[in-house]
Design a protein around this motif. Structure first.
Motif, PDB file in Angstrom:
ATOM      1  N   UNK A  43      25.098  62.528  -9.523  1.00 56.15           N
ATOM      2  CA  UNK A  43      26.362  63.000  -8.959  1.00 56.15           C
ATOM      3  C   UNK A  43      26.826  62.295  -7.708  1.00 56.15           C
ATOM      4  N   UNK A  44      26.013  61.415  -7.125  1.00 56.90           N
ATOM      5  CA  UNK A  44      26.456  60.734  -5.910  1.00 56.90           C
ATOM      6  C   UNK A  44      27.644  59.830  -6.221  1.00 56.90           C
ATOM      7  N   UNK A  45      28.622  59.834  -5.324  1.00 57.93           N
ATOM      8  CA  UNK A  45      29.797  58.981  -5.445  1.00 57.93           C
ATOM      9  C   UNK A  45      29.810  57.983  -4.284  1.00 57.93           C
ATOM     10  N   UNK A  46      30.697  56.993  -4.309  1.00 53.80           N
ATOM     11  CA  UNK A  46      30.650  55.934  -3.296  1.00 53.80           C
ATOM     12  C   UNK A  46      30.916  56.422  -1.869  1.00 53.80           C
ATOM     13  N   UNK A  47      30.222  55.790  -0.948  1.00 50.51           N
ATOM     14  CA  UNK A  47      30.502  55.951   0.474  1.00 50.51           C
ATOM     15  C   UNK A  47      31.325  54.756   0.940  1.00 50.51           C
ATOM     16  N   UNK A  48      31.731  54.786   2.202  1.00 49.59           N
ATOM     17  CA  UNK A  48      32.484  53.651   2.732  1.00 49.59           C
ATOM     18  C   UNK A  48      31.653  52.376   2.713  1.00 49.59           C
ATOM     19  N   UNK A  49      30.325  52.519   2.763  1.00 50.47           N
ATOM     20  CA  UNK A  49      29.483  51.332   2.724  1.00 50.47           C
ATOM     21  C   UNK A  49      29.382  50.747   1.324  1.00 50.47           C
ATOM     22  N   UNK A  96      25.931  62.232   2.772  1.00 54.07           N
ATOM     23  CA  UNK A  96      27.084  63.126   2.561  1.00 54.07           C
ATOM     24  C   UNK A  96      27.634  63.004   1.142  1.00 54.07           C
ATOM     25  N   UNK A  97      27.773  61.775   0.556  1.00 46.94           N
ATOM     26  CA  UNK A  97      28.326  61.692  -0.802  1.00 46.94           C
ATOM     27  C   UNK A  97      27.421  62.279  -1.877  1.00 46.94           C
ATOM     28  N   UNK A  98      26.142  62.519  -1.564  1.00 45.91           N
ATOM     29  CA  UNK A  98      25.293  63.220  -2.526  1.00 45.91           C
ATOM     30  C   UNK A  98      25.576  64.718  -2.520  1.00 45.91           C
ATOM     31  N   UNK A 134      24.616  62.665   9.933  1.00 43.08           N
ATOM     32  CA  UNK A 134      25.560  61.570   9.645  1.00 43.08           C
ATOM     33  C   UNK A 134      24.990  60.259  10.157  1.00 43.08           C
ATOM     34  N   UNK A 135      24.665  59.363   9.215  1.00 42.87           N
ATOM     35  CA  UNK A 135      24.212  58.018   9.550  1.00 42.87           C
ATOM     36  C   UNK A 135      25.100  57.021   8.821  1.00 42.87           C
ATOM     37  N   UNK A 136      26.429  57.177   9.047  1.00 38.17           N
ATOM     38  CA  UNK A 136      27.450  56.183   8.727  1.00 38.17           C
ATOM     39  C   UNK A 136      27.963  56.183   7.294  1.00 38.17           C
ATOM     40  N   UNK A 137      27.348  56.950   6.369  1.00 34.78           N
ATOM     41  CA  UNK A 137      27.798  56.857   4.972  1.00 34.78           C
ATOM     42  C   UNK A 137      28.843  57.932   4.658  1.00 34.78           C
ATOM     43  N   UNK A 138      30.031  57.770   5.249  1.00 34.57           N
ATOM     44  CA  UNK A 138      31.155  58.678   4.983  1.00 34.57           C
ATOM     45  C   UNK A 138      31.591  58.545   3.524  1.00 34.57           C
ATOM     46  N   UNK A 155      36.887  68.721  10.033  1.00 32.51           N
ATOM     47  CA  UNK A 155      36.702  69.974   9.296  1.00 32.51           C
ATOM     48  C   UNK A 155      35.825  69.775   8.061  1.00 32.51           C
ATOM     49  N   UNK A 156      36.004  68.649   7.380  1.00 33.18           N
ATOM     50  CA  UNK A 156      35.168  68.363   6.215  1.00 33.18           C
ATOM     51  C   UNK A 156      33.702  68.213   6.640  1.00 33.18           C
ATOM     52  N   UNK A 157      33.484  67.573   7.777  1.00 31.79           N
ATOM     53  CA  UNK A 157      32.121  67.420   8.301  1.00 31.79           C
ATOM     54  C   UNK A 157      31.506  68.778   8.608  1.00 31.79           C
ATOM     55  N   UNK A 158      32.264  69.664   9.205  1.00 30.95           N
ATOM     56  CA  UNK A 158      31.724  70.981   9.549  1.00 30.95           C
ATOM     57  C   UNK A 158      31.343  71.764   8.296  1.00 30.95           C
ATOM     58  N   UNK A 159      32.136  71.628   7.240  1.00 33.17           N
ATOM     59  CA  UNK A 159      31.784  72.292   5.982  1.00 33.17           C
ATOM     60  C   UNK A 159      30.494  71.713   5.419  1.00 33.17           C
ATOM     61  N   UNK A 160      30.397  70.399   5.454  1.00 34.06           N
ATOM     62  CA  UNK A 160      29.168  69.722   5.016  1.00 34.06           C
ATOM     63  C   UNK A 160      27.963  70.196   5.831  1.00 34.06           C
ATOM     64  N   UNK A 161      28.094  70.236   7.149  1.00 26.17           N
ATOM     65  CA  UNK A 161      27.007  70.678   8.014  1.00 26.17           C
ATOM     66  C   UNK A 161      26.609  72.116   7.697  1.00 26.17           C
ATOM     67  N   UNK A 162      27.592  72.951   7.498  1.00 26.59           N
ATOM     68  CA  UNK A 162      27.318  74.362   7.212  1.00 26.59           C
ATOM     69  C   UNK A 162      26.499  74.502   5.924  1.00 26.59           C
TER      70      UNK A 162
END
Length: 465
Positions: A43-49, A96-98, A134-138, A155-162
């Motif tokens: 299910x992982x999708x691409x990150x910016x890297x 995060x993309x996972x 978060x280690x750069x893979x947005x 806000x998306x980051x906070x949802x992810x963190x939660x």
């Protein structure tokens, strides 16, 4: 202590594990994009890297991290190595993309399950998990919507963190919100060396503010979800030297320090953004409110410091907006990456933090070196320079502790060779050599030294092999 190279016998008297407290944290650091591989699995999708790697000329060897170290499948072997070294902690990051492969906000159960297995594996081996959120893979879909320039990404980051801290917080107590926000903002959006590859200083400052804001907002979320959580951030910090005693170079060093170090340290410790940077960069400033600056200063439990090298700064009137430049000083010892080897720089940096900012526990969350390692005919990897690098920096760390700096742990970068961002596979930082064609792991001389150092109380001649 001099920063000149030392021979094997000279290192013997420098450092022993008994120089450090019994409860000192000994670990190694890794990051998800650099080691996991399995780029399109479960299910992982691409990150910016992933996207950045597809752009011609962005990665020096034209490689990508589709497989990397295949840690996604080989993590038991890798954790075994960390445990065998005698580490009592393991710093890793969560991709995060996972967890959120699309913009629906629905977490991917397979991604959460992978990290649950990974954390359980750490605990089974006596490794305390230290998670970097978060280690750069947005996720690329967030970059498509504006990335960290867009306030909605906070806000998306906070949802992810939660979601992540609710799922793993019963087993993970140590959390790092961001790794090296300077690199996220400046390498990613000013000089374009990193993903997403923009070259816009105003955008870089906006990104840095949103990243720091997301940090401040995430801290109470983590604490609410994780009983007895310890929360910090890992900053890439550099001791600075002026290229000369001229007024121009001294001013340049101050300006560089303002953006390189104080732009992140000052707001974290309640001082707001540095006034001299705000004045000098007035035409580029992000949208900032006083309430947001207050949120960035949410109290921390620890500060993570990533130290690699000092920087020498010269005035450069034709190089806006800071009008500064980095100067390479001839005759100084350097790693294979060209970074200056300066253990005293670590001590100076730690002393400065302790002197200039409120008291806080400090952890060296990254420290290491890249060399052009080769497998010898007998199958060994004799990375003597890296071994001595560790010894000398641990000695400098102990000196800082003796001078009153509250350093409580050290994480070596890195457990194993990996995908080194824009350098691809050309740089090797690991204590374990990875043959990327076969995925065979070989413990290097530095890894054998670290194992002996952690298992034995005193360094002896036998440990140097």
């Amino acid at each position: 202590m001099s920063d000149k190279p030392v021979n094997a016998q000279d290192t013997l008297a420098l450092v022993a594990r008994t120089d450090f407290p019994a409860d000192f944290v000994w670990g190694c650091s890794t990051s998800s994009f650099q080691i996991e591989g399995a780029a399109a699995i479960d299910g992982r999708t691409p990150s910016i890297w992933d996207q950045f790697c597809q752009q011609p000329g962005k990665i020096r060897d034209s490689s990508d991290a589709t497989v990397a170290c295949d840690h996604y499948h080989r993590w038991p072997e890798d954790l075994d190595l960390a445990s065998q070294f005698g580490m009592n902690a393991y710093r890793f990051s969560i991709a995060w993309p996972r967890i959120f492969p699309d913009a629906s906000g629905v977490p991917n159960r397979l991604g959460l399950d992978f990290y649950s297995r990974l954390v359980d594996g750490m605990l089974e081996r006596g490794l305390t998990p230290w998670a970097t959120l978060y280690h750069w893979d947005l996720p690329q879909y967030l970059q498509d919507a504006g990335g960290w320039e867009n306030r909605a990404t906070v806000d998306a980051y906070l949802h992810y963190v939660d979601v992540v801290t609710r799922h793993l917080g019963d087993r993970i107590k140590h959390w790092i919100t961001h790794n090296e926000p300077w690199c996220t903002a400046m390498h990613g959006n000013w000089d374009g060396m990193h993903a997403p590859g923009k070259q816009d200083f105003k955008a870089a400052l906006q990104v840095s503010h949103h990243v720091m804001l997301s940090h401040g907002l995430a801290v109470p979320v983590i604490r609410a979800n994780v009983p007895a959580a310890k929360v910090g951030i890992a900053l890439s910090l550099h001791p600075l030297r002026a290229a000369s005693d001229s007024a121009a170079d001294l001013l340049a060093m101050q300006r560089h320090d303002g953006l390189r170090n104080r732009w992140f340290l000052d707001p974290l410790f309640g001082r707001g953004y540095p006034a001299d940077v705000l004045a000098h960069c007035a035409d580029y400033l992000p949208q900032i409110t006083a309430s947001e600056v207050d949120l960035i200063a949410t109290p921390l439990d620890f500060l993570g410091v990533n130290y690699y090298f000092p920087e020498t700064i010269a005035a450069a009137p034709d190089n806006p907006p800071l009008h500064t430049s980095l100067k390479e000083v001839a005759g100084r010892e350097r790693t294979g990456f060209g970074w200056e080897v300066a253990p005293d720089g670590m001590r100076e940096l730690l002393q400065r933090i302790a002197q200039d900012y409120p008291a806080i526990p400090i952890y060296l969350t990254e420290n290491g070196s890249s060399y052009e390692d080769q497998v010898e005919a007998d199958g060994s990897v004799q990375d003597t320079a890296r071994r001595d690098y560790f010894i000398r920096h641990l000695h400098a760390l102990q000196q800082a502790r003796q001078q009153g700096v509250d350093v409580r742990g050290y994480f070596a970068w890195s457990l194993m060779d990996n995908f080194e961002w824009a350098e691809g596979y050309l740089r090797r930082f690991g204590m374990v050599y990875i043959d990327f064609a076969t995925q065979q792991r070989t413990v290097k001389q530095s890894g054998h030294w670290f194992r002996n150092f952690l298992h034995q109380n005193v360094v002896s001649p036998l440990d140097m092999t």
